[in-house]
Design a protein around this motif. Structure first.
Motif, PDB file in Angstrom:
ATOM      1  N   HIS A 158      51.069 -13.170 -26.980  1.00 15.92           N
ATOM      2  CA  HIS A 158      50.911 -13.828 -28.286  1.00 15.92           C
ATOM      3  C   HIS A 158      49.511 -14.433 -28.350  1.00 15.92           C
ATOM      4  CE1 HIS A 158      51.091 -17.971 -26.735  1.00 15.92           C
ATOM      5  NE2 HIS A 158      52.075 -17.568 -25.961  1.00 15.92           N
ATOM      6  N   PRO A 159      48.971 -14.649 -29.541  1.00 18.00           N
ATOM      7  CA  PRO A 159      47.638 -15.244 -29.651  1.00 18.00           C
ATOM      8  C   PRO A 159      47.639 -16.710 -29.217  1.00 18.00           C
ATOM      9  CG  PRO A 159      48.346 -14.227 -31.725  1.00 18.00           C
ATOM     10  CD  PRO A 159      49.542 -14.301 -30.850  1.00 18.00           C
ATOM     11  N   VAL A 160      46.455 -17.197 -28.870  1.00 19.21           N
ATOM     12  CA  VAL A 160      46.300 -18.630 -28.652  1.00 19.21           C
ATOM     13  C   VAL A 160      46.442 -19.324 -30.006  1.00 19.21           C
ATOM     14  CG1 VAL A 160      44.792 -20.437 -27.735  1.00 19.21           C
ATOM     15  CG2 VAL A 160      44.723 -18.143 -26.766  1.00 19.21           C
ATOM     16  N   PRO A 161      47.175 -20.443 -30.079  1.00 20.48           N
ATOM     17  CA  PRO A 161      47.422 -21.075 -31.380  1.00 20.48           C
ATOM     18  C   PRO A 161      46.180 -21.589 -32.103  1.00 20.48           C
ATOM     19  CG  PRO A 161      49.047 -21.793 -29.780  1.00 20.48           C
ATOM     20  CD  PRO A 161      48.000 -21.036 -29.020  1.00 20.48           C
ATOM     21  N   LEU A 162      45.121 -21.912 -31.373  1.00 15.41           N
ATOM     22  CA  LEU A 162      43.900 -22.360 -32.026  1.00 15.41           C
ATOM     23  C   LEU A 162      42.708 -22.001 -31.157  1.00 15.41           C
ATOM     24  CD1 LEU A 162      43.323 -26.198 -31.641  1.00 15.41           C
ATOM     25  CD2 LEU A 162      44.909 -24.929 -30.228  1.00 15.41           C
ATOM     26  N   GLU A 163      41.550 -21.890 -31.799  1.00 23.23           N
ATOM     27  CA  GLU A 163      40.333 -21.571 -31.071  1.00 23.23           C
ATOM     28  C   GLU A 163      39.944 -22.731 -30.161  1.00 23.23           C
ATOM     29  OE1 GLU A 163      38.799 -18.664 -31.042  1.00 23.23           O
ATOM     30  OE2 GLU A 163      40.312 -17.882 -32.415  1.00 23.23           O
ATOM     31  N   LEU A 164      39.326 -22.389 -29.055  1.00 24.57           N
ATOM     32  CA  LEU A 164      38.923 -23.424 -28.108  1.00 24.57           C
ATOM     33  C   LEU A 164      37.958 -24.415 -28.753  1.00 24.57           C
ATOM     34  CD1 LEU A 164      39.263 -24.407 -25.245  1.00 24.57           C
ATOM     35  CD2 LEU A 164      37.558 -22.767 -24.488  1.00 24.57           C
ATOM     36  N   GLY A 165      37.091 -23.918 -29.636  1.00 22.99           N
ATOM     37  CA  GLY A 165      36.144 -24.794 -30.314  1.00 22.99           C
ATOM     38  C   GLY A 165      36.782 -25.720 -31.324  1.00 22.99           C
ATOM     39  N   ALA A 166      38.044 -25.455 -31.692  1.00 25.05           N
ATOM     40  CA  ALA A 166      38.743 -26.308 -32.656  1.00 25.05           C
ATOM     41  C   ALA A 166      39.465 -27.469 -31.996  1.00 25.05           C
ATOM     42  CB  ALA A 166      39.746 -25.474 -33.455  1.00 25.05           C
ATOM     43  N   LEU A 167      39.474 -27.510 -30.674  1.00 21.37           N
ATOM     44  CA  LEU A 167      40.134 -28.623 -29.985  1.00 21.37           C
ATOM     45  C   LEU A 167      39.483 -29.950 -30.371  1.00 21.37           C
ATOM     46  CD1 LEU A 167      40.679 -27.606 -26.247  1.00 21.37           C
ATOM     47  CD2 LEU A 167      42.455 -28.204 -27.897  1.00 21.37           C
ATOM     48  N   PRO A 168      40.290 -30.989 -30.537  1.00 17.75           N
ATOM     49  CA  PRO A 168      39.697 -32.311 -30.711  1.00 17.75           C
ATOM     50  C   PRO A 168      39.091 -32.786 -29.391  1.00 17.75           C
ATOM     51  CG  PRO A 168      42.068 -32.484 -30.481  1.00 17.75           C
ATOM     52  CD  PRO A 168      41.758 -31.010 -30.543  1.00 17.75           C
TER      53      PRO A 168
END
Length: 368
Positions: free
Chosen positions: A143-153
């Motif tokens: 499955h895809p990663v739920p969010l891009e690494l750059g979108a992490l807070p």
């Protein structure tokens, strides 16, 4: 001509992948780092040892043949039949402050974003498509990663349990080192990999079992696990660990990878009770019973450390064993019901408020 171009393209891709493999293998401990490792009670004759005798590979040649036969001809459904439902956190969730209590977001496999007392901790970040030293071979995401690494807070700490590829990913570490200012907490020796990949030494905190560091007001204690290590071969040249994360009032326990062992009772007595446990439940097999827990053993570990809510990890994202894709969570829920253990089973990317968790809704059954 087309065939020649295709062959040339394949050769170029293989050469590119081969070029990247040495970097993915990481670094070798040396100097002061190696001297410190040699002082560990767990380090003997050039390698780390478990406190409980542990077999890491099939015990016999016949066991190996049986495993290969099952791998090739077994009838298990090791992959979901439909796309796994993934939840993408909203911009408001990512931009807002961390939860004041305890909230956890499972991002797939062993990658977890934990919020505890207003701080954020990231466990075992793996964003790559494959958990492998090569981008062309090795277990691929289901499955895809739920969010891009750059979108992490902003995260306050990154915690690594050990150096296997499904827990320690070069590309993810390099990106986090560039985009974040967090400290990296790792077991002894693992810092050599991080330094090779560009993480400044000042941001690396290496701990032996039962050692504690304080980062951003949280206590991080490396605790025992029953596993092994190695990027090129299983040489146990770096340590593996479970982790205790302690705030002023709330506590979380993460198993990392581990077979079941009596040390969980010791961890619970020394550090429990825990508001939340993140328990490895997948990639088990009778061929390697000492290094990965079955779901039933995962429940036993949760009880032994005196856990509150159990959130299972290390399942559903990569095909790493011979069991059905959904078997780990089904067995977990059966055992938890027998033992009176509270469980939350989030979709990848779905946040769980530990003080008000949703009951498991069986989302995996429609895609198994």
């Amino acid at each position: 001509m087309f065939t020649a171009l295709a062959v040339t393209g394949v050769a170029a891709s293989l050469a590119w992948a081969a070029r990247d493999i040495p970097s993915a293998l990481g670094g070798r401990p040396a100097g002061a780092r190696l001297d410190r490792m040699r002082q560990s009670p767990r380090y003997h004759d050039g390698a780390f040892r478990n406190e409980t005798p542990t077999v890491t590979v099939p015990a016999s040649a016949s066991g190996g043949r049986s495993m290969l036969s099952e791998l090739l001809f077994g009838r298990q459904r090791r992959r979901p039949s439909k796309p796994v439902p993934v939840v993408t956190p909203t911009l408001a969730e990512l931009a807002g402050p961390a939860a004041p209590g305890v909230r956890t977001t499972w991002l797939g496999h062993a990658t977890v974003l934990l919020e505890i007392e207003g701080r954020r901790v990231l466990f075992d970040p793996v964003w790559s498509e494959r958990c492998s030293p090569s981008s062309l071979a090795g277990p691929r995401r289901l499955h895809p990663v739920p969010l891009e690494l750059g979108a992490l807070p902003k995260v306050d700490a990154v915690v690594i349990s050990h150096d296997h590829y499904d827990h320690l990913d070069e590309t993810s570490i390099r990106t986090l080192a560039r985009l974040q200012e967090a400290s990296f907490l790792v077991p002894l020796g693992v810092g050599a990999h991080l330094e090779r990949w560009g993480v400044p030494a000042a941001r690396i905190v290496e701990l032996d079992w039962d050692e504690t560091a304080t980062i951003a007001g949280l206590g991080f204690t490396a605790t025992a696990a029953r596993h092994f290590s190695g990027r090129l071969r299983s040489d146990n040249s770096t340590l593996w660990a479970s982790w205790v994360i302690a705030g002023a009032e709330r506590k979380v326990f993460y198993t990392g990878d581990s077979g079941y062992f009596e040390g969980y009772t010791t961890i619970g007595a020394a550090h429990g009770p825990f508001d939340l446990t993140l328990i490895q439940i997948g990639a088990y097999a009778p061929y390697w019973p000492d290094i990965h827990m079955t779901p039933e053993e995962g429940v036993a570990a949760h009880v032994a450390v005196n856990g509150g809510l159990l959130v299972p990890v290390h399942w559903g994202t990569f095909n790493l064993a011979l069991h059905d894709w959904a078997e780990p969570v089904e067995r977990l829920l059966d055992e938890a019901a027998e033992c009176g253990v509270r469980v939350a089973v989030p979709r990848p990317g779905e946040a769980v408020d530990v003080d008000a968790p949703r009951q498991p809704d069986g989302w995996w059954r429609s895609v198994a």
